[in-house]
Write a protein that holds these residues in place. Structure first.
Motif, mmCIF file in Angstrom:
data_model
loop_
_atom_site.group_PDB
_atom_site.id
_atom_site.type_symbol
_atom_site.label_atom_id
_atom_site.label_comp_id
_atom_site.label_asym_id
_atom_site.label_seq_id
_atom_site.Cartn_x
_atom_site.Cartn_y
_atom_site.Cartn_z
ATOM 1 N N SER A 24 0.838 -1.193 0.000
ATOM 2 C CA SER A 24 0.000 0.000 0.000
ATOM 3 C C SER A 24 0.871 1.240 0.000
ATOM 4 O O SER A 24 1.863 1.318 0.719
ATOM 5 N N THR A 25 0.494 2.227 -0.797
ATOM 6 C CA THR A 25 1.260 3.472 -0.872
ATOM 7 C C THR A 25 0.686 4.549 0.025
ATOM 8 O O THR A 25 1.292 5.605 0.180
ATOM 9 N N HIS A 26 -0.476 4.307 0.610
ATOM 10 C CA HIS A 26 -1.147 5.316 1.410
ATOM 11 C C HIS A 26 -1.655 4.702 2.713
ATOM 12 O O HIS A 26 -1.949 3.511 2.763
ATOM 13 N N PRO A 27 -1.798 5.513 3.746
ATOM 14 C CA PRO A 27 -2.461 5.015 4.963
ATOM 15 C C PRO A 27 -3.910 4.670 4.651
ATOM 16 O O PRO A 27 -4.483 5.158 3.668
ATOM 17 N N ALA A 28 -4.518 3.854 5.494
ATOM 18 C CA ALA A 28 -5.926 3.517 5.300
ATOM 19 C C ALA A 28 -6.759 4.795 5.363
ATOM 20 O O ALA A 28 -6.565 5.644 6.234
ATOM 21 N N THR A 29 -7.701 4.908 4.429
ATOM 22 C CA THR A 29 -8.519 6.112 4.370
ATOM 23 C C THR A 29 -9.286 6.328 5.669
ATOM 24 O O THR A 29 -9.429 7.464 6.140
ATOM 25 N N GLY A 30 -9.780 5.250 6.266
ATOM 26 C CA GLY A 30 -10.498 5.375 7.528
ATOM 27 C C GLY A 30 -9.652 6.006 8.619
ATOM 28 O O GLY A 30 -10.147 6.820 9.414
ATOM 29 N N ASN A 31 -8.369 5.645 8.660
ATOM 30 C CA ASN A 31 -7.478 6.227 9.660
ATOM 31 C C ASN A 31 -7.249 7.710 9.394
ATOM 32 O O ASN A 31 -7.179 8.523 10.325
ATOM 33 N N ARG A 32 -7.132 8.060 8.127
ATOM 34 C CA ARG A 32 -6.939 9.474 7.773
ATOM 35 C C ARG A 32 -8.178 10.292 8.127
ATOM 36 O O ARG A 32 -8.074 11.404 8.658
ATOM 37 N N VAL A 33 -9.338 9.743 7.848
ATOM 38 C CA VAL A 33 -10.585 10.448 8.157
ATOM 39 C C VAL A 33 -10.737 10.627 9.665
ATOM 40 O O VAL A 33 -11.134 11.705 10.143
ATOM 41 N N SER A 34 -10.414 9.588 10.424
ATOM 42 C CA SER A 34 -10.499 9.690 11.886
ATOM 43 C C SER A 34 -9.575 10.769 12.421
ATOM 44 O O SER A 34 -9.946 11.543 13.316
ATOM 45 N N ALA A 35 -8.358 10.825 11.871
ATOM 46 C CA ALA A 35 -7.406 11.849 12.304
ATOM 47 C C ALA A 35 -7.922 13.251 11.979
ATOM 48 O O ALA A 35 -7.790 14.184 12.792
ATOM 49 N N LEU A 36 -8.528 13.410 10.819
ATOM 50 C CA LEU A 36 -9.067 14.715 10.428
ATOM 51 C C LEU A 36 -10.241 15.114 11.324
ATOM 52 O O LEU A 36 -10.405 16.293 11.666
ATOM 53 N N ARG A 37 -11.051 14.155 11.700
ATOM 54 C CA ARG A 37 -12.176 14.464 12.579
ATOM 55 C C ARG A 37 -11.687 14.884 13.966
ATOM 56 O O ARG A 37 -12.300 15.755 14.608
ATOM 57 N N ARG A 38 -10.599 14.276 14.409
ATOM 58 C CA ARG A 38 -10.025 14.703 15.693
ATOM 59 C C ARG A 38 -9.496 16.127 15.593
ATOM 60 O O ARG A 38 -9.646 16.923 16.530
ATOM 61 N N ILE A 39 -8.877 16.456 14.463
ATOM 62 C CA ILE A 39 -8.393 17.823 14.260
ATOM 63 C C ILE A 39 -9.565 18.799 14.246
ATOM 64 O O ILE A 39 -9.502 19.885 14.829
ATOM 65 N N ALA A 40 -10.669 18.397 13.601
ATOM 66 C CA ALA A 40 -11.846 19.258 13.532
ATOM 67 C C ALA A 40 -12.414 19.518 14.927
ATOM 68 O O ALA A 40 -12.826 20.638 15.251
ATOM 69 N N GLN A 41 -12.429 18.474 15.755
ATOM 70 C CA GLN A 41 -12.904 18.648 17.125
ATOM 71 C C GLN A 41 -12.036 19.628 17.891
ATOM 72 O O GLN A 41 -12.523 20.501 18.609
ATOM 73 N N ALA A 42 -10.716 19.481 17.712
ATOM 74 C CA ALA A 42 -9.795 20.384 18.403
ATOM 75 C C ALA A 42 -9.957 21.824 17.923
ATOM 76 O O ALA A 42 -9.781 22.774 18.697
ATOM 77 N N MET A 43 -10.306 21.989 16.641
ATOM 78 C CA MET A 43 -10.499 23.325 16.076
ATOM 79 C C MET A 43 -11.902 23.863 16.322
ATOM 80 O O MET A 43 -12.184 25.033 16.056
ATOM 81 N N GLY A 44 -12.811 22.993 16.804
ATOM 82 C CA GLY A 44 -14.187 23.410 16.996
ATOM 83 C C GLY A 44 -14.916 23.639 15.695
ATOM 84 O O GLY A 44 -15.817 24.481 15.606
ATOM 85 N N GLN A 45 -14.519 22.879 14.670
ATOM 86 C CA GLN A 45 -15.090 23.064 13.333
ATOM 87 C C GLN A 45 -16.295 22.156 13.123
ATOM 88 O O GLN A 45 -16.358 21.046 13.608
#
Length: 289
Positions: free
Chosen positions: A261-282
């Motif tokens: 695989s050349t990329h991380p699992a999409t689910g893991n990337r989405v989860s990380a982005l959602r955590r960032i969104a929570q931290a940003m209050g977005q």
């Protein structure tokens, strides 16, 4: 750090290139391969981005030919405090995108027609912000040069198989079998050499540039499903060494077995982005514009 990684990777590729040269022509072949690799490294540094864009038949666009897409990229570049890259479109139904270039002053972004048609303006902004983050992080030099050299390694291995290896080096059938294995695995070697953490870093950087991590999270889910279920990206299937450059793996396995695989699992990337969104209050509701 990225500069050090680039030179280490180029050194490894050069060593592999020399090894193939030895199997073909002995010590003389290794010497010739070294000289060719040195010239190729220099050429790739200056021209690899143009080669990749030409490989995918990318067409440069401006506000008169793709107004919404171009305006999004320009505004994102302004948000990131970086020069506006050259902006390209690839006529391909698979939704995907990549960035290329040796530095932020000499960079380009490319999106497929499938991506532009399928995504909302907010999702498109998230994707292109990810690509601008790659440029800002100077990932694109490593990604583009290694793709070019890996393709050359594959061609050299196929050349050796077609004309036969060097019978004086004692390798015989073993050397020939080694070449047969190295040819299809050359691209996989590059894909493994490119750290997956670059994608997470570009996701986080893209979220900051566009202002809403959930835009990119939504886009990743949609294009990952479409890339896997849709028609194969023929250009990518023919040049698998470039797969790591795209935001989502363009190889759907129909044209070639995908061992690494050349990329991380999409689910893991989405989860990380959602955590960032929570931290940003977005929240997802704020529109682009």
């Amino acid at each position: 750090m990225n500069t050090i990684k680039t030179f280490m990777l180029l050194a490894a590729m050069t060593a592999l290139f020399m090894g193939l040269g030895y199997l073909i022509g002995g010590a003389g072949g290794a010497t010739i391969a070294f000289l060719v690799a040195a010239a190729m490294n220099l050429f790739a540094y200056w021209n690899a981005d143009k080669m990749v864009l030409r490989m995918y038949k990318a067409q440069r666009v401006d506000e008169s030919t793709a107004p919404n897409y171009v305006r999004i990229v320009k505004r994102l570049a302004q948000n990131a405090g970086m020069p506006v890259p050259a902006i390209y479109i690839i006529d391909n139904p698979q939704p995907n995108a990549f960035a290329t270039g040796r530095n932020p002053e000499n960079a380009a972004v490319a999106a497929t027609t499938g991506l532009i048609r399928m995504l909302t303006p907010e999702e498109l902004a998230g994707v292109m912000a990810h690509e601008l983050a790659h440029i800002k992080n100077r990932d694109t030099l490593t990604m583009t040069v290694t793709a070019t050299i890996a393709g050359a390694i594959s061609m050299l291995a196929n050349f050796a198989l077609f004309f036969g290896g060097n019978r004086e080096n004692g390798a015989g059938i073993i050397g020939t079998l080694a070449l047969a294995i190295l040819a299809p695995l050359a691209a996989a070697l590059v894909q493994m050499a490119i750290s997956r953490t670059r994608e997470y870093s570009a996701d986080a950087g893209g979220a900051e540039i566009c202002g809403n991590p959930l835009w990119l999270a939504s886009a990743l889910e949609r294009i990952d499903e479409a890339a896997r279920r849709g028609a194969p990206n023929e250009a990518a299937e023919q040049n698998p060494a470039t797969a790591h450059m795209f935001i989502i793996n363009p190889l759907n396995g129909q044209g070639r077995d995908n061992l690494f695989s050349t990329h991380p699992a999409t689910g893991n990337r989405v989860s990380a982005l959602r955590r960032i969104a929570q931290a940003m209050g977005q929240a997802a509701g704020r529109p682009w514009g």
